[in-house]
Design a protein around this motif. Structure first.
Motif: not given
Lengths: 378, 234
Positions: B106-112, B123-137
């Motif tokens: 949710e934190n990552v999704a805030i700008p969206l 949230l879906r897009i935020a998940g992709e960016y969490l994956e980019i920074v290696g924190l999807q888990d």
């Protein structure tokens, strides 16, 4: 906007400690406010029991009367005078008094006695047992089955009692809209029997019940009655007069008002303080949101939404708790005087809105002033 | 791209009153280009944070102009500046400023969400960016359950989630140990910097100077030196 409000809601409810404090504060305030005003509404309803149950359109009384139980007897000629007023369809006397009833076990029980006009029985209650004609039988009385019914040892048709050394017989059991304030049973009989059984002063009529030909005739009837030195009030006006009496001429209204205000202030202080602390703790985060690109009005919406969600949830819980307590109390104490009216609910809701507005105003002022530059400065 | 990503022209900022002015920035001009990682360094009180705030549309300069992507931002109305920041600039704050009561996702999704995108889509897009920074888990955890380095990466994911062309970092390694700090900056340079993006970093952490394409050194509100290629290489 929906998304940002969802964030606001999550920020609020996920801070469980503060959310619980806010909810408890508003719930408690609403509970107290509704409880106080409901008890007052209950008292007013019960105080007007005779007016509601008899249901006459217009009541003629002595101008000093402000409570149906403390009637001042009217001279007989007034009845004729009222009947002669243009626009009066009919006018009948009503006896209202109290008497001690001696029960079969020898104990005495005070009772309210209403004597209905013999020829018309205007104001008669709805019977659930017996026949209304039996009221004319020897010693016939109708007992009201309300919360006080058991105080007459749960009489049935045929049960006898003594009333001022006269024999009384229960010939009917009735139900009424509301029971009286003072916790005594109610008996109905005829006007003639009432004044015969119960010691009376020179005059015997407590009220004259008037049915106008039309609603348009009421002002004229009131004016004519006033010329004779008496007072004519509609049913609603009489109830209002009783309400005003309890509000302004006894300590009851003032005490209830003070308690309601204290409840409001308790809610306001708990919620104002907690909400302010909540916003202060999140101030940097709001600043970060502003830096990222949130507009000032969006942050204001977030705060208003948080305050309103808390207010509405607390309001609902407070009403629920209050209703539950009144329900339980009425199971245990049948004559517990409390009625939740729409006015009570609206008043409590208005007060919750004030709490919400004040709490969020303080918070909004802080949030609007925050400069995102402060976030960079650390 | 030929035009500069960020242009600062004769920027001046002072605090205090007309009578008693304390200058934080004294007539600074510089350009930051696409595909460039530009450091602004200097001792505390040198004016680097004030400069960063002015060029990111947060603090209005007393005089001078700021052009971001060719647009003179301080001529825009306040709400338009906020919109401009939201759409073009990503921030990573020194203390991250993550919401501790929201999940990482949710934190990552805030700008969206601020851009009024649908909640689930955000949230879906935020998940992709969490994956980019290696924190999807770590998506469902709150930031308080993450290490400092992980929180920094969440802040990074949040900054890039709205795909801004300008990324601004304020003391990104101040709360991290040397190895983690270098790892983060290395990641930023390798994964996030491209020919369409400009990265501005305010720092006084000399351990990461080597990653800068250019380094602007400030002192007393003035640029005292602009170095290319990282100080360590000098």
């Amino acid at each position: 906007m929906k998304g940002i409000l969802k964030i606001a809601f999550k920020l609020l409810v996920n801070d469980r400690g503060k959310f619980a404090t806010l909810i408890v504060g508003i719930t408690f305030a609403v509970f107290l406010m509704v409880q106080m005003t409901s008890v007052f509404a209950g008292i007013l309803s019960k105080a007007s029991a005779t007016i509601i149950n008899i249901g006459s359109s217009v009541w003629v009384m002595d101008p000093a009367v402000n409570n149906p139980l403390n009637s001042i007897q009217l001279p007989d000629y007034i009845l004729d005078a009222v009947r002669s007023i243009n626009g009066v369809n009919y006018a009948v006397p009503l006896y209202s008094g109290t008497s001690l009833v001696k029960l079969r076990d020898g104990t005495y029980q005070p009772c309210s006695v209403l004597g209905l006009d013999d020829s018309s029985l205007v104001g008669r209650p709805e019977l659930i047992q017996g026949n209304i004609q039996d009221i004319f039988a020897d010693n016939g009385f109708i007992v009201v089955k309300d919360e006080e019914f058991a105080k007459l040892e749960n009489p049935t048709i045929g049960t006898t009692f003594e009333l001022n050394d006269h024999r009384g017989v229960v010939v009917g059991i009735a139900k009424v809209a509301t029971s009286g304030l003072f916790g005594i049973p109610t008996l109905y009989t005829t006007f003639t029997r009432a004044i015969q059984y119960i010691p009376s002063p020179r005059f015997t009529m407590a009220y004259i019940l008037v049915e106008p030909k039309s609603a348009a005739d009421i002002p004229h009837i009131k004016a004519e009655v006033a010329k004779a030195g008496y007072l004519a009030l509609t049913n609603k006006e009489f109830q209002q007069r009783v309400a005003d009496y309890y509000k302004y001429q006894t300590g009851v209204g003032t005490n209830i008002l003070v308690m309601t205000l204290i409840s409001f202030l308790v809610g306001l202080s708990i919620c104002g303080q907690t909400f302010y602390t909540f916003v202060l703790e999140n101030m940097e985060k709001f600043g970060a949101l502003k830096a990222i690109g949130a507009k000032g009005y969006e942050l204001v919406y977030m705060i208003l939404f948080q305050a309103l969600s808390t207010g509405v949830t607390g309001y609902g819980l407070g009403i629920g708790l209050s209703s539950l307590l009144i329900f339980v109390a009425k199971q245990k104490v049948p004559n517990y005087a409390a009625v939740i009216t729409f006015f009570n609910l609206a008043l409590a809701f208005a007060m919750v809105l004030v709490i919400v507005a004040v709490s969020s105003y303080i918070a909004v002022r802080k949030v609007i002033k925050i400069e995102p530059f402060e976030i960079f400065r650390g | 791209m030929t035009e500069a990503a960020v242009q600062a022209i004769e920027l001046v900022k002072w605090f205090g009153t007309e009578e008693i002015k304390t200058y934080a920035v004294r007539g600074i001009s510089f350009e930051a280009n696409y595909g460039e990682m530009l450091y602004i360094v200097g001792p505390s009180g040198s004016g680097k944070t004030t400069l960063l705030s002015m060029i990111s549309g947060i603090l209005r300069p007393n005089s001078g102009r700021v052009l971001v992507k060719g647009k003179e931002i301080w001529t825009l109305p306040p709400n338009d500046i906020a919109d401009f920041r939201l759409n073009n600039i990503g921030f990573v704050f020194q203390d991250y400023h993550l919401f501790p009561k929201l999940t990482t996702l949710e934190n990552v999704a805030i700008p969206l969400i601020l851009k009024k995108q649908d909640w689930d889509e955000s949230l879906r897009i935020a998940g992709e960016y969490l994956e980019i920074v290696g924190l999807q888990d770590r998506a469902t955890l709150t930031p308080t359950k993450l290490s400092g380095g992980e929180q920094q990466r969440v802040a990074l994911a949040r900054a890039i989630a709205s795909r801004p062309d300008i990324l601004i970092f304020d003391e990104p390694t101040a709360s991290l140990d040397g190895a983690t700090g270098r790892m983060i900056i290395s990641f930023v340079k390798e994964q996030l910097l491209n020919e369409h993006r400009c990265i501005l970093i305010v720092t006084h952490d000399a351990r990461i100077y080597e990653y800068g394409d250019r380094i602007i050194q400030m002192e007393d509100g003035r640029i005292v030196k602009i170095t290319s290629g990282g100080l360590r290489e000098e």
